[in-house]
Design an enzyme around this catalytic site. Structure first.
Site, PDB file in Angstrom:
ATOM      1  N   ASN A   9      -0.465 -10.635   3.407  1.00 25.82           N
ATOM      2  CA  ASN A   9      -0.102  -9.852   4.597  1.00 25.82           C
ATOM      3  C   ASN A   9      -1.355  -9.707   5.456  1.00 25.82           C
ATOM      4  O   ASN A   9      -2.259  -8.952   5.113  1.00 25.82           O
ATOM      5  CB  ASN A   9       0.440  -8.481   4.155  1.00 25.82           C
ATOM      6  CG  ASN A   9       0.781  -7.599   5.344  1.00 25.82           C
ATOM      7  OD1 ASN A   9       0.779  -8.047   6.487  1.00 25.82           O
ATOM      8  ND2 ASN A   9       1.067  -6.328   5.083  1.00 25.82           N
ATOM      9  N   GLU A 165       3.951  -0.987  -3.548  1.00 24.49           N
ATOM     10  CA  GLU A 165       2.581  -0.835  -3.051  1.00 24.49           C
ATOM     11  C   GLU A 165       2.197   0.639  -3.053  1.00 24.49           C
ATOM     12  O   GLU A 165       2.489   1.364  -2.086  1.00 24.49           O
ATOM     13  CB  GLU A 165       2.476  -1.369  -1.616  1.00 24.49           C
ATOM     14  CG  GLU A 165       2.784  -2.840  -1.482  1.00 24.49           C
ATOM     15  CD  GLU A 165       2.088  -3.450  -0.272  1.00 24.49           C
ATOM     16  OE1 GLU A 165       1.441  -4.483  -0.450  1.00 24.49           O
ATOM     17  OE2 GLU A 165       2.161  -2.888   0.837  1.00 24.49           O
ATOM     18  N   GLY A 171      -6.097  -1.110   0.328  1.00 28.70           N
ATOM     19  CA  GLY A 171      -7.342  -1.165   1.092  1.00 28.70           C
ATOM     20  C   GLY A 171      -8.441  -0.255   0.552  1.00 28.70           C
ATOM     21  O   GLY A 171      -9.446  -0.017   1.211  1.00 28.70           O
TER      22      GLY A 171
HETATM   23  P1  13P Z   1      -4.907  -4.589   0.323  1.00 22.58           P
HETATM   24  O1  13P Z   1      -4.694  -5.810  -0.540  1.00 22.58           O
HETATM   25  O2  13P Z   1      -5.911  -4.786   1.399  1.00 22.58           O
HETATM   26  O3  13P Z   1      -5.122  -3.375  -0.515  1.00 22.58           O
HETATM   27  O4  13P Z   1      -3.515  -4.348   1.126  1.00 22.58           O
HETATM   28  C1  13P Z   1      -2.316  -4.351   0.434  1.00 22.58           C
HETATM   29  C2  13P Z   1      -1.200  -4.369   1.412  1.00 22.58           C
HETATM   30  O5  13P Z   1      -0.993  -3.409   2.149  1.00 22.58           O
HETATM   31  C3  13P Z   1      -0.366  -5.572   1.493  1.00 22.58           C
HETATM   32  O6  13P Z   1       0.769  -5.352   2.262  1.00 22.58           O
END
Ligand code: 13P
Length: 241
Positions: A9, A165, A171
Site C-alpha cells: 500500500n 491492521e 508505521g
Molecule cells: P506500515 O507497513 O508502514 O506499518 O503500514 C501498514 C499499512 O497501513 C498498510 O496498509
C-alpha cells in the site's frame, strides 16, 4: 483454496515516473517461486493507468485506495468503480484506518464502498483494526467483531479480502506478535460464512519479520505500507521463504 496475497500500500506516495522506476527495479529482484503468490500494488489513482500499461506490470495486480458508492455525480474528489475498471484495476482498499481516522469513514460508508466495488467486479481489501487505547482497554475482539459485522452487511464473501491492521502497529515499527495476529485473524475467520476468504496482516511488515508472519496458519498474506516503497525491500518480502 485460500490465496496468498502480498500487497504493497503506497498510500500518498509516488508520481507516475517514480512508479515506473519502481516496477522496473522490483521486477528484476523477483524470484521464480512467486508464481503461487499474488502480488498487488495499491498505487495512487494518478499512477494506476501508466502502471497497467507498463511492460514491467505483467504478473502484478493493481489496487486503488478508494471507491465511491455512487456511479457518477456531484461528489468532488471521489472516484467511481467504472473509472477504476477502465484502468484494469482488480482490487480496492476500503476502510483503512487512515481513512477512518482522517477522512471520517464509518462502518456504514465502508460497507457502501465495498458493495460498489463488488458491483463493478472489483475485490475489496477490507481493513479492520483496533487502536492502542482500545487494545489497552481489552476491547480488541469486540472492536474487530463489530467492524466485521457492520462492514460485511449484504456483501458477497466469495469476492473479498480482509486485512487485519492493528492501528498501533501501523508505521510505528511495533509489529503485532505473529501469534497474536494469528489469533485475531482466527477470530475474524470465525465470523465469516466463507472460511476461504484470504485474510492478511498489516502493520510494520518488513523483510526481517515476513517469514515469521507467513508461517502462521491463519495468515494468508500481508498488506505492507512503508516497506513496499522500496523495490528491493518489497521484492525481499514477496520472495519470503
Ligand atoms: P506500515 O507497513 O508502514 O506499518 O503500514 C501498514 C499499512 O497501513 C498498510 O496498509
Amino acid at each position: 483454496m485460500k490465496k496468498i496475497i502480498i500487497a504493497g500500500n503506497w498510500k500518498m506516495n509516488k508520481t507516475q515516473k517514480e512508479a515506473l522506476k519502481f516496477l522496473q527495479e522490483f521486477k528484476s529482484n523477483l524470484e521464480e517461486v512467486n508464481g503461487t503468490r499474488e502480488i498487488v500494488l495499491c498505487a495512487p489513482f494518478t499512477a494506476l493507468g501508466i502502471m497497467s500499461k507498463s511492460q514491467y506490470g505483467g504478473g502484478i495486480r493493481l489496487a486503488a485506495q478508494n471507491i465511491h458508492w455512487e456511479d457518477k455525480g456531484a461528489y468532488t474528489g471521489e472516484i467511481s468503480g467504472a473509472m477504476l475498471t477502465e484502468l484494469r484495476v482488480n482490487y480496492v482498499v476500503v476502510g483503512h484506518s487512515e481513512r477512518r481516522q482522517y477522512f471520517g469513514e464509518t462502518d456504514e460508508t465502508v460497507n457502501l464502498r465495498m458493495i460498489a466495488a463488488q458491483n463493478h467486479g472489483l475485490t475489496p481489501i477490507f481493513c479492520v483494526g483496533e487502536s492502542k487505547s482500545q487494545r489497552d482497554a481489552g476491547e480488541t475482539e469486540t472492536v474487530i467483531i463489530n467492524q466485521i459485522k457492520r462492514g460485511l452487511v449484504n456483501l458477497d464473501q466469495s469476492n473479498l479480502v480482509i486485512a487485519y491492521e492493528p492501528i498501533w502497529a501501523i508505521g510505528t515499527g511495533y509489529t503485532c506478535e505473529a501469534i497474536e495476529a494469528n489469533h485475531i485473524i482466527g477470530i475474524i475467520r470465525s465470523q465469516l460464512l466463507n472460511k476461504e476468504v484470504s485474510i492478511q496482516y498489516g502493520g510494520s511488515v518488513k523483510s526481517s519479520n515476513i517469514n515469521e508472519i507467513m508461517a502462521q496458519p491463519e495468515i494468508d498474506g500481508v498488506l505492507v505500507g512503508g516497506a513496499s516503497l522500496d523495490p528491493v525491500e518489497f521484492a525481499r518480502i514477496v520472495n519470503y521463504q
